[in-house]
Design an enzyme around this catalytic site. Structure first.
Site, PDB file in Angstrom:
ATOM      1  N   TRP A  32      35.499  38.583  37.606  1.00  0.00           N
ATOM      2  CA  TRP A  32      34.126  38.279  37.188  1.00  0.00           C
ATOM      3  C   TRP A  32      33.323  38.019  38.456  1.00  0.00           C
ATOM      4  O   TRP A  32      33.898  37.829  39.531  1.00  0.00           O
ATOM      5  CB  TRP A  32      34.089  37.081  36.240  1.00  0.00           C
ATOM      6  CG  TRP A  32      34.699  35.838  36.780  1.00  0.00           C
ATOM      7  CD1 TRP A  32      34.145  34.949  37.665  1.00  0.00           C
ATOM      8  CD2 TRP A  32      36.013  35.334  36.493  1.00  0.00           C
ATOM      9  NE1 TRP A  32      35.025  33.935  37.941  1.00  0.00           N
ATOM     10  CE2 TRP A  32      36.188  34.146  37.233  1.00  0.00           C
ATOM     11  CE3 TRP A  32      37.064  35.768  35.655  1.00  0.00           C
ATOM     12  CZ2 TRP A  32      37.360  33.388  37.178  1.00  0.00           C
ATOM     13  CZ3 TRP A  32      38.223  35.006  35.613  1.00  0.00           C
ATOM     14  CH2 TRP A  32      38.360  33.833  36.358  1.00  0.00           C
ATOM     15  N   ARG A  92      41.221  33.780  43.865  1.00  0.00           N
ATOM     16  CA  ARG A  92      42.631  34.055  43.600  1.00  0.00           C
ATOM     17  C   ARG A  92      43.367  33.006  42.797  1.00  0.00           C
ATOM     18  O   ARG A  92      44.553  33.165  42.501  1.00  0.00           O
ATOM     19  CB  ARG A  92      43.359  34.299  44.937  1.00  0.00           C
ATOM     20  CG  ARG A  92      43.035  35.647  45.511  1.00  0.00           C
ATOM     21  CD  ARG A  92      43.704  35.837  46.863  1.00  0.00           C
ATOM     22  NE  ARG A  92      42.916  35.292  47.957  1.00  0.00           N
ATOM     23  CZ  ARG A  92      43.374  35.113  49.192  1.00  0.00           C
ATOM     24  NH1 ARG A  92      44.639  35.381  49.456  1.00  0.00           N
ATOM     25  NH2 ARG A  92      42.588  34.642  50.151  1.00  0.00           N
ATOM     26  N   CYS A 102      39.513  37.678  49.108  1.00  0.00           N
ATOM     27  CA  CYS A 102      39.098  37.260  47.762  1.00  0.00           C
ATOM     28  C   CYS A 102      39.161  35.739  47.612  1.00  0.00           C
ATOM     29  O   CYS A 102      40.216  35.125  47.803  1.00  0.00           O
ATOM     30  CB  CYS A 102      39.991  37.920  46.711  1.00  0.00           C
ATOM     31  SG  CYS A 102      39.619  37.394  45.030  1.00  0.00           S
ATOM     32  N   GLU A 157      27.330  37.080  45.101  1.00  0.00           N
ATOM     33  CA  GLU A 157      27.582  38.507  45.361  1.00  0.00           C
ATOM     34  C   GLU A 157      26.354  39.323  44.982  1.00  0.00           C
ATOM     35  O   GLU A 157      25.999  40.290  45.639  1.00  0.00           O
ATOM     36  CB  GLU A 157      28.778  39.003  44.545  1.00  0.00           C
ATOM     37  CG  GLU A 157      30.082  38.325  44.884  1.00  0.00           C
ATOM     38  CD  GLU A 157      31.228  38.947  44.100  1.00  0.00           C
ATOM     39  OE1 GLU A 157      31.601  38.358  43.065  1.00  0.00           O
ATOM     40  OE2 GLU A 157      31.720  40.008  44.496  1.00  0.00           O
TER      41      GLU A 157
HETATM   42  N1  ARG Z   1      30.826  42.161  45.921  1.00  0.00           N
HETATM   43  C1  ARG Z   1      31.022  43.274  45.033  1.00  0.00           C
HETATM   44  C2  ARG Z   1      29.748  43.508  44.226  1.00  0.00           C
HETATM   45  O1  ARG Z   1      28.792  42.815  44.387  1.00  0.00           O
HETATM   46  C3  ARG Z   1      32.186  43.072  44.097  1.00  0.00           C
HETATM   47  C4  ARG Z   1      33.504  42.702  44.727  1.00  0.00           C
HETATM   48  C5  ARG Z   1      34.487  42.080  43.750  1.00  0.00           C
HETATM   49  N2  ARG Z   1      33.981  40.853  43.189  1.00  0.00           N
HETATM   50  C6  ARG Z   1      34.587  40.098  42.286  1.00  0.00           C
HETATM   51  N3  ARG Z   1      33.969  39.027  41.850  1.00  0.00           N
HETATM   52  N4  ARG Z   1      35.754  40.421  41.783  1.00  0.00           N
HETATM   53  O2  ARG Z   1      29.659  44.362  43.385  1.00  0.00           O
END
Ligand code: ARG
Length: 389
Positions: A251, A83, A80, A256
Site C-alpha cells: 500500500w 517490511r 523498503c 510517495e
Molecule cells: N514510490 C512508488 C510510487 O510512487 C511505489 C513504490 C512502492 N511503494 C509501496 N508503497 N509499496 O508509485
C-alpha cells in the site's frame, strides 16, 4: 542507463542463460527449512535439487519454497520501509501461465486481489527463466501508471517520468486522451506472440481524487492518484532460480505521492501552483513556500485516501513500524539490510526516528533486482542491451 534524478538500482549482472547456481540453491533451502520447521528436514530435499540441477540446469520450487522465498525477498529489500508485514505477503503461484492473454487476466486478478480499500500485499509469480530460452516479460514499471505527454508548445501533461514509455506505446498504436491521468496500457511480451498491449478494465483500477480538509479550491487542481503501487519490472531471484515476471504490490505511504510523484519538479511539479493558491510569497526561497505547499499537499493526500477508505500510511507511523521490524529481526537473529537514502522519508526526515541512525548495507538473497534491460523497457520502451539468445 542513467535517468537523471533516479539512482541506479543495485543489481548483479544476470545472464539468463546460466544454469541455477547449486551453492545458492543450497543456501536458500537451508535457510528456508530452518525458518520453517514444519517443512521437515532439508537433506532429502537438497539431494533432489542437486540432481535436478545436474540433469536440467535448474530446479522447481515447491509451493512452500516459492512463498517463503518471495517473503524473504521482501524482507531483504533494503530500500523498503514497509517490511514489518513481510510474513503477510500473499503469494499467487502463476508459474503455469504462458500466453499473453492468460498473463493479462492474471494481472487483472492480481489487482483485484490486492483490493481497493483494505489493500493487501500480493505477489504474482509467473514462470521462471529457463537457461537457453526466452521468457515472458512486462515492459511497464508498475501495473498502474499515468501517461506523460509533451504538448506542441512544450508543456508537460501527465507524468513526465512515463513520457518515453508513452511514446513507445503510441508507436504500437495506443492513443491516450491526452489528459493528466490517463492509465497506460500493459505491454506484455511473450516468446511466442511478441509484444501485445492490453487496456486495464476499470474494475482493476481504484483511484482517489484529491481534496484538502481546509481548502475547498484544492479539488479544482483535478489531482488524483491510484490506490495500488504494483512494481512489475523487477526480477525475483530465489535460490539461484530467476523469476523475471513477478509483480508485487503493497500500500502507499503518503509521501510517495505527496512528496515525490506530485511534487518533484520532473514529475507533476505541483508546488508552485499550490503555493500560489495558498497565497504564499514565492519571490524568495527563504519564505519556505515550497515547504509550506508540500505540507498542504501531503495533508490532502492522506486526508483523501482516508476519506475514500483506501489504506495508506503516513511517514511517522511507517518509520516507527520499521524500527519495530528491525527489533523483531534482531530477536530472530537476523540483520536488516537497509539503505538510509531510501528509508528516510522525502519530507520531514529528521522528525522520523529512522533518520537518526545507521543501517547494515547488505545484499542478501532471495532478492528483487531491477535489470538494466527491464529499466530501459520501462523508461523508453526499448532496450539498448538485449540479452539475445
Ligand atoms: N514510490 C512508488 C510510487 O510512487 C511505489 C513504490 C512502492 N511503494 C509501496 N508503497 N509499496 O508509485
Amino acid at each position: 542507463m542513467i535517468v537523471p534524478g533516479y539512482r541506479d538500482h543495485p543489481t548483479e549482472p544476470w545472464n539468463p542463460n546460466s544454469p541455477a547456481d547449486p551453492g545458492e540453491a543450497e543456501d536458500f533451502l537451508r535457510q528456508c527449512y530452518t525458518e520453517n520447521p514444519r517443512l521437515g528436514p532439508v537433506e532429502p530435499r537438497l539431494a533432489i535439487v542437486r540432481a535436478q540441477i545436474a540433469a536440467t540446469g535448474t530446479y522447481v520450487h515447491t509451493t512452500d519454497e516459492l512463498a517463503h522465498g518471495a517473503r524473504m525477498a521482501w524482507r531483504n529489500a533494503s530500500r523498503c520501509i514497509g517490511r514489518l508485514y513481510w510474513r503477510s505477503l500473499m503469494v499467487l503461484d502463476r508459474r503455469r501461465a504462458r500466453t499473453a492473454d492468460e498473463i493479462f487476466s492474471l494481472l487483472v486478478q492480481h489487482l483485484q486481489t490486492a483490493g481497493s480499500g483494505q489493500i493487501r500485499p500480493v505477489i504474482s509469480i509467473f514462470a521462471p527463466a529457463q537457461p537457453g530460452r526466452e521468457h515472458a516479460r512486462i515492459w511497464n514499471e508498475q501495473l498502474i501508471r499515468y501517461a506523460g505527454y509533451r504538448t506542441e508548445d512544450g508543456r508537460a501533461v501527465g507524468d513526465p517520468r512515463l513520457a518515453g514509455f508513452t511514446k513507445a506505446v503510441q508507436g504500437y498504436g495506443w492513443r491516450g486522451k491526452g489528459e493528466a491521468f490517463d492509465v497506460l496500457p500493459l505491454v506484455i511480451e511473450t516468446p511466442g506472440e511478441g509484444v501485445r498491449l492490453y487496456e486495464l478494465p476499470e474494475r482493476a483500477i481504484r483511484e482517489v481524487p484529491l481534496s484538502h480538509p481546509d481548502h475547498a479550491w484544492f479539488t479544482e487542481l483535478g489531482l488524483r492518484w491510484h490506490a495500488v503501487p504494483a512494481i512489475s519490472n523487477m526480477r525475483l531471484t530465489i535460490g539461484g532460480v530467476h523469476y523475471p515476471l513477478a509483480p508485487f504490490n503493497g500500500w502507499y505511504m503518503g509521501t510517495e505521492i505527496g512528496a515525490r510523484n506530485l511534487a518533484d519538479a520532473d514529475r507533476y511539479d505541483m508546488l508552485p501552483e499550490i503555493a500560489r493558491r495558498l497565497g504564499l510569497d514565492t519571490s524568495r526561497e527563504s519564505t519556505l513556500w515550497r515547504d509550506r505547499a508540500l505540507v498542504e499537499l501531503n495533508v490532502a493526500v492522506l486526508h483523501s485516501f482516508e476519506r475514500a477508505g483506501v489504506k495508506m500510511s503516513d511517514h511517522h507511523t511507517e518509520s516507527q513500524r520499521f524500527l519495530t521490524h528491525i527489533r523483531n529481526e534482531e530477536k530472530a537473529g537476523r540483520p536488516t539490510p537497509a539503505d538510509w537514502t531510501w528509508i528516510v522519508p522525502p519530507m520531514s526526515g529528521g522528525l522520523t526516528p529512522v533518520f537518526h541512525r545507521y543501517y547494515d548495507e547488505l545484499d542478501l538473497r532471495p532478492a528483487f533486482y531491477l535489470d538494466e534491460e527491464a529499466a530501459d523497457l520501462a523508461s523508453i520502451g526499448a532496450s539498448r542491451c538485449p540479452h539475445k539468445l
